[in-house]
Design an enzyme around this catalytic site. Sequence first.
Site, PDB file in Angstrom:
ATOM      1  N   GLU A 150       0.870  -1.178   0.000  1.00  0.00           N
ATOM      2  CA  GLU A 150       0.000   0.000   0.000  1.00  0.00           C
ATOM      3  C   GLU A 150       0.897   1.215   0.000  1.00  0.00           C
ATOM      4  O   GLU A 150       1.888   1.266   0.724  1.00  0.00           O
ATOM      5  CB  GLU A 150      -0.889   0.021   1.248  1.00  0.00           C
ATOM      6  CG  GLU A 150      -1.690   1.307   1.427  1.00  0.00           C
ATOM      7  CD  GLU A 150      -2.483   1.326   2.736  1.00  0.00           C
ATOM      8  OE1 GLU A 150      -2.923   0.240   3.175  1.00  0.00           O
ATOM      9  OE2 GLU A 150      -2.642   2.417   3.323  1.00  0.00           O
ATOM     10  N   GLU A 155      -1.699  11.436   3.953  1.00  0.00           N
ATOM     11  CA  GLU A 155      -2.706  11.206   4.990  1.00  0.00           C
ATOM     12  C   GLU A 155      -2.563  12.312   6.026  1.00  0.00           C
ATOM     13  O   GLU A 155      -1.451  12.732   6.349  1.00  0.00           O
ATOM     14  CB  GLU A 155      -2.510   9.858   5.686  1.00  0.00           C
ATOM     15  CG  GLU A 155      -2.886   8.650   4.868  1.00  0.00           C
ATOM     16  CD  GLU A 155      -2.780   7.375   5.685  1.00  0.00           C
ATOM     17  OE1 GLU A 155      -3.833   6.799   6.020  1.00  0.00           O
ATOM     18  OE2 GLU A 155      -1.647   6.966   5.997  1.00  0.00           O
TER      19      GLU A 155
END
Length: 361
Positions: A150, A155
């Site tokens: 991933e 974020e």
Amino acid sequence: MLLNKFFMRLLLSFCFCLISHLTFSQNWQIIWEDNFDGSQLDLSKWTHDIGSGSQFGLWGWGNGELQFYQSQNTELENGIATITVKEEPSGLVDSWNNSFYYSSSKITTKGKFDFRYGKVEARIKSIDGQGFWPAFWMLPTNGQWPCDGEIDIMEQWGNNYLTNSTTGAAHIGTCPYSQASHFYQNFSSYISSGSYADEFHTYSIVWKPDTIKWYVDEVEKFVLTPSSYFSIPNQHEWPFNSNEWYIMINLAITQDGPNLNTVFPNQIEIDYVRVFQDISTSSLNYEIKDFDFFPNPTKEKLYINKNLIQSVHIHDLSGKLLLKKIINDDYINVDFLNSGIYIVTIKGKDGNKKNKKLIIK
């Protein structure tokens, strides 16, 4: 406002070209982009994830998240895509009959566009507030988590104050998932004043074989290679040289949730998302080490590794052969093809074959 945005994009494009020449010294070509210029999300490029993840056997999308995704929380106006998070006093019920009291959106290119290697960038105005969790990230098509990896390009976690920190990460592990064998490397970058929600910022990675670099506003913040993980190669493999990958942008609510100071409704804004690949001749053998071609989609040329590939056949969707070529050069001219979807059959010098979809713009 549209005129102002047009001139702003011209200025940003000029700055990007100058910085990329000085910083990256590579010949970037856009292979996919969305500037959100329409009145509705372009469903030829994006799709929506809906619900809570229960339909995939996930509770709160695997993280205990508190939002229920729905398509109507994504809106386009004046060249900006807005994802709005709202309170839902009556509750939204998922397939497990659980009620969710917040709604939001998640857009993804899964099933529409995937790729491997290049520069991936979005210009986003973020959000302040406890419990908010915006993300710009990627997963491998038909992959398993976390063994196939991933990549989190951006974020951010809202808090009681200002969102003054942004992060990025790359996850590896074994499948099925085990907390003991799940590892990730990440970074945090702090803004000098104010919040990442005050104005638009660019978040990007430059992704090559065995290397991923993170950038915020075109400034390099973090680098990962296989040697960054102590578990490689004894316990894990570096998964980021394999598979084709798709893009996601979402606004989640963390399991801990909002507090009394959190403002609803609230939103993130997305100016554009772009994917570039390096088409400079000097980089071809570096970028195409495997059994593949790029860019895809394309208009004129496909670049390949002539040291690995013996021949290429191109068929239309009816099966008609349109091109049969023995490979002597590091590219193929496809400018004779009309816009549409084709099937490319690659035959390697080792005798192996691979079929892949080609999109002509």
